[in-house]
Design a protein around this motif. Structure first.
Motif, PDB file in Angstrom:
ATOM      1  N   THR A 138      14.853  48.601  34.718  1.00  0.00           N
ATOM      2  CA  THR A 138      15.426  49.759  35.388  1.00  0.00           C
ATOM      3  C   THR A 138      16.040  50.678  34.345  1.00  0.00           C
ATOM      4  O   THR A 138      16.559  50.201  33.331  1.00  0.00           O
ATOM      5  CB  THR A 138      16.444  49.341  36.466  1.00  0.00           C
ATOM      6  N   TRP A 143      16.113  51.981  40.568  1.00  0.00           N
ATOM      7  CA  TRP A 143      15.056  51.029  40.900  1.00  0.00           C
ATOM      8  C   TRP A 143      15.631  49.614  40.913  1.00  0.00           C
ATOM      9  O   TRP A 143      15.319  48.811  41.802  1.00  0.00           O
ATOM     10  CB  TRP A 143      13.886  51.133  39.925  1.00  0.00           C
ATOM     11  N   GLY A 144      16.473  49.302  39.944  1.00  0.00           N
ATOM     12  CA  GLY A 144      17.075  47.972  39.899  1.00  0.00           C
ATOM     13  C   GLY A 144      17.863  47.677  41.165  1.00  0.00           C
ATOM     14  O   GLY A 144      17.795  46.572  41.712  1.00  0.00           O
ATOM     15  N   GLN A 162      18.058  46.195  32.310  1.00  0.00           N
ATOM     16  CA  GLN A 162      18.493  47.592  32.397  1.00  0.00           C
ATOM     17  C   GLN A 162      18.616  48.179  30.992  1.00  0.00           C
ATOM     18  O   GLN A 162      19.162  47.552  30.080  1.00  0.00           O
ATOM     19  CB  GLN A 162      19.837  47.710  33.116  1.00  0.00           C
TER      20      GLN A 162
END
Ligand SMILES: *Cc1c(COP(=O)(O)O)cnc(C)c1O
Length: 454
Positions: A138, A143-144, A162
């Motif tokens: 992400t 999105w994460g 991330q």
């Protein structure tokens, strides 16, 4: 009754039950992904070693224009869909433009961006085939967050890499991911071979979507019962996101208008494709002449200054080779605050459409994007995601052009997310601490030259 309707909704019965696959209607079909060592086109079986199989079938489907949305996914979409189509009267008035500005508000769901539209089906298909864990990358964290929530709904464990710099810029997103039960690691990390290699080469690497993808793919490949999921770039992600444009099409009909210009910000192409492709099908099939604009950061300009060629989707070179507009997979984007747009390449479908002149890119400097977001916040009352600010800036450019020419164009843009967890970015902007990042032609050329021996 007021004649100035502000928002347009669909009833639950009106929500589309199929996604639209533009590959089936494209005049030039996208070129296939290639195995990097053999240079042979990849099959569903090859791709299914990494991704959920049904996603791979969708990825390579150039035949079927319409794909049924699984009933279970449709039920879950109803937690937040339909999303409103909004007429931006206040923004129009502030600009003094004759243009009619509409936006599709994908920020109105508990995760705050359009990403959940694809996280749900990807986790659904992973669960269906017996997968227990999912990994992903992400950037800014939208999105994460979406993937963490969707994986929890489907009883999957999620490991999220991330991008390091954005984890620092947007600290609360990783907290939300952990709230949903995901394990979050800053990338590049020491937990994978790819991460160690990247850190060895550059100990202070700020991370990029490219580094995070390498790590997430490696983890999926080295862990049993684990699949990798991607929030952008790939064809099946754009397919899932087509729900945005299909809804918008019905809503524009309720408003009695049809867009002359469709605009979205551009990271890998999923919110752009999601909104644009359902309308583009009418350009391809019915002779409509809508213009499509993808707004990218001036500091990461793959559409306006990249090259169309095969390249890796990640920094370490673990992914298949994809035919795309790219700045080179080693391209290190500046630390702009639109983390979701810091990616070196464009999705395969969009790249082909750009090459075929079906759309164009527009590059927006960071400060102009925040200026635009500021005006939008002060008129429409929504603080936009820094990514979405690029779409707003492009919209304002077009609306100002209409002001000069007197054209009453209908402009539709995608508000891909809100910026309420992006306050460190807004704070820097308001304090006058943000800057533009220029990139030179030499930088672009040097980076692309490194691809010549792929
Ligand atoms: C991820 C993201 C983007 C960029 O990704 P695309 O796949 O190009 O849509 C844009 N806006 C928001 C709010 C995002 O979260």
């Amino acid at each position: 009754m007021s004649t100035k309707q502000k928002r347009y909704f669909l009833t639950e019965e009106e929500i589309p039950t199929q996604w639209y696959n533009i590959q089936a209607d494209m005049t030039t079909k996208p070129m296939p992904p290639l195995n990097p060592s053999t240079k042979e086109p990849l099959t569903v079986d090859d791709l299914a070693q990494i991704f959920p199989r049904e996603c791979c079938v969708q990825e390579l489907d150039t035949e079927n224009a319409w794909i049924d949305i699984p009933e279970d996914v449709l039920e879950k979409y109803k937690f937040y869909r339909s999303t409103p189509l909004v007429r931006a009267y206040a923004l129009e008035e502030a600009l003094g433009t004759p243009a009619h500005i509409y936006f599709k508000n994908e920020s109105v769901n508990p995760l705050g961006s359009h990403k959940i539209n694809s996280a749900l089906p990807q986790c659904y298909y992973a669960k269906q085939e017996g997968t227990e864990n999912v990994t992903t990358e992400t950037g800014a964290g939208q999105w994460g967050m979406a993937l963490s929530y969707a994986s929890k709904l489907y009883g999957l464990e999620a490991a999220v890499y991330q991008v390091k710099i954005t984890m620092q810029q947007k600290p609360y997103r990783s907290t939300v991911m952990r709230t949903f039960g995901a394990a979050v690691t800053a990338s590049p990390s020491m937990s994978t071979r790819a991460g160690k290699d990247i850190i060895t080469r550059d100990p202070r690497h700020p991370g990029s979507l490219g580094t995070a993808i390498s790590e997430a793919v490696e983890l999926a490949q080295t862990t049993p019962n684990t699949k990798y999921t991607l929030g952008s770039v790939l064809n099946h992600v754009a397919l899932h996101q087509s729900i945005i444009g299909l809804e918008a099409e019905k809503q524009m009909e309720k408003a009695g208008e049809y867009p002359d210009t469709v605009i979205a910000c551009f990271g890998g192409g999923s919110n752009f494709g999601g909104l644009a492709f359902p309308f583009m099908r009418h350009n391809i099939l019915d002779g409509k002449q809508t213009e499509f604009i993808a707004a990218e950061p001036a500091s990461c300009p793959k559409l306006t200054r990249g090259q169309f060629r095969y390249d890796f989707g990640d920094e370490a070179g673990y992914t298949p080779l994809l035919p795309m507009f790219t700045l080179g997979h080693n391209f290190k984007p500046s630390n702009i605050h639109a983390g979701g747009l810091r990616y070196h390449g464009a999705g395969v479908i969009v790249s082909q459409l750009l090459k075929d002149g079906m759309m164009r890119g527009m590059d927006i400097p960071q400060l102009e994007s925040f200026d635009a977001g500021m005006l939008f916040a002060r008129t429409e009352g929504i603080v936009p995601a820094p990514e979405s600010c690029h779409a707003i800036a492009a919209t304002i450019r077009e609306a100002n052009r209409c002001k000069e020419t007197g054209e009453e164009k209908v402009i539709l843009f995608c508000l891909s997310g809100h910026g309420l967890i992006d306050m460190p970015s807004y704070e820097q902007y308001l304090n006058g601490d943000l800057q533009n990042y220029a990139i030179t032609d030499e930088d672009v050329a040097k980076n692309l030259a490194e691809l010549d021996n792929l």
